[in-house]
Write a protein that holds these residues in place. Structure first.
Motif, PDB file in Angstrom:
ATOM      1  N   SER A 160     -67.053  75.277 -42.676  1.00  0.00           N
ATOM      2  CA  SER A 160     -66.916  75.060 -44.117  1.00  0.00           C
ATOM      3  C   SER A 160     -67.632  73.773 -44.537  1.00  0.00           C
ATOM      4  N   ILE A 219     -67.039  75.408 -52.395  1.00  0.00           N
ATOM      5  CA  ILE A 219     -67.742  76.047 -51.271  1.00  0.00           C
ATOM      6  C   ILE A 219     -66.942  75.826 -49.993  1.00  0.00           C
ATOM      7  N   GLN A 220     -66.502  74.593 -49.764  1.00  0.00           N
ATOM      8  CA  GLN A 220     -65.754  74.292 -48.548  1.00  0.00           C
ATOM      9  C   GLN A 220     -64.440  75.068 -48.509  1.00  0.00           C
ATOM     10  N   GLU A 235     -72.597  64.168 -45.169  1.00  0.00           N
ATOM     11  CA  GLU A 235     -71.243  64.522 -45.596  1.00  0.00           C
ATOM     12  C   GLU A 235     -70.310  64.043 -44.494  1.00  0.00           C
ATOM     13  N   THR A 260     -59.204  78.031 -53.303  1.00  0.00           N
ATOM     14  CA  THR A 260     -60.399  78.072 -54.146  1.00  0.00           C
ATOM     15  C   THR A 260     -60.014  78.358 -55.592  1.00  0.00           C
ATOM     16  N   GLN A 267     -70.723  73.379 -47.199  1.00  0.00           N
ATOM     17  CA  GLN A 267     -70.652  72.404 -48.292  1.00  0.00           C
ATOM     18  C   GLN A 267     -71.919  71.557 -48.325  1.00  0.00           C
ATOM     19  N   TYR A 310     -75.258  71.203 -51.088  1.00  0.00           N
ATOM     20  CA  TYR A 310     -75.910  70.003 -51.621  1.00  0.00           C
ATOM     21  C   TYR A 310     -77.423  70.063 -51.396  1.00  0.00           C
ATOM     22  N   GLY A 326     -69.269  71.556 -54.338  1.00  0.00           N
ATOM     23  CA  GLY A 326     -69.158  71.535 -52.889  1.00  0.00           C
ATOM     24  C   GLY A 326     -67.748  71.758 -52.383  1.00  0.00           C
ATOM     25  N   THR A 327     -66.770  71.251 -53.109  1.00  0.00           N
ATOM     26  CA  THR A 327     -65.382  71.416 -52.693  1.00  0.00           C
ATOM     27  C   THR A 327     -64.975  72.886 -52.761  1.00  0.00           C
TER      28      THR A 327
END
Length: 165
Positions: A85, A10-11, A75, A20, A89, A93, A7-8
Motif C-alpha cells: 500500500s 490510495i494507501q 515516503e 477508504t 501511495q 505521487y 495518497g492516503t
C-alpha cells in the motif's frame, strides 16, 4: 460529491475499503490512537536534513532529496508491514508529478527497520493506479460504507470505533 483522490486514499484502499470510504467522507480517525501518534513522530523526526512536506494539489510528499542528477521523492513509513500500500501511495505521487511534467524517482523509507525500497513508475503501474482510481470512486460514491470485515490491521486502526461497536 466531487472527490480528489489523494495518497492516503490510495494507501487505505489496498488495506481496507471501509476505511477508504470513511476517509473520503471526511470522517476523522481517533487522533489520540497511539499508532497514529507513533507514525506522526517518526515522520517528524526521521530524515531531518532532507526537505520535508512538499504540498501541491492533493499530494503531500514527505521528503525530497537530490541524488546526483536525479530528484528523489520519499515516503516515510513506520513499518514495512503494509509495504504494497505504501508503494502504491508513492507511485501515486510519482504519477501526479509526471502529469505536471516532472520526472522523479521514488524511495520508500522505513527508518525503524533501516530499509529502503526504490519505486519506479512503469506503464503497468500507471494502469494499476488508474484502475484503483476507478475502484475508489465506486466505493466513495456509495451511500454507506462497505460492511465491516475484520482484518489484521483492525486492532491498531484509528477507525476502530466506527467498525467494532
Amino acid at each position: 460529491m466531487v472527490m480528489l483522490i489523494n495518497g492516503t486514499l490510495i494507501q487505505s484502499f489496498t488495506i481496507c475499503k471501509r476505511q477508504t470510504w470513511l476517509m473520503a467522507h471526511q470522517i476523522i480517525p481517533d487522533q489520540e490512537n497511539p499508532y497514529i501518534e507513533i507514525g506522526r513522530l517518526i515522520d517528524e523526526e526521521s530524515y531531518e536534513r532532507d526537505r520535508k512536506k512538499i504540498n501541491f494539489e492533493n499530494v503531500v510528499i514527505d521528503l525530497v532529496r537530490s541524488d546526483g542528477e536525479d530528484i528523489v521523492v520519499g515516503e516515510v513509513k513506520k513499518s514495512s508491514r503494509a509495504e504494497e500500500s505504501a508503494r502504491l501511495q508513492l507511485a501515486f505521487y510519482l504519477y501526479k508529478l509526471k502529469e505536471k511534467g516532472i520526472k522523479v524517482k521514488g524511495l520508500l523509507l522505513f527508518p525503524d527497520e533501516r530499509k529502503k525500497l526504490a519505486v519506479e513508475l512503469t506503464s503497468e503501474l500507471e494502469e494499476e493506479l488508474e484502475k484503483i482510481f476507478r475502484d475508489i470512486e465506486k466505493i466513495v460514491l456509495k451511500e454507506n460504507p462497505p460492511p465491516f470485515k475484520k482484518i489484521g490491521y483492525c486492532k491498531n486502526c484509528g477507525y476502530r470505533e466506527f467498525c467494532m461497536s
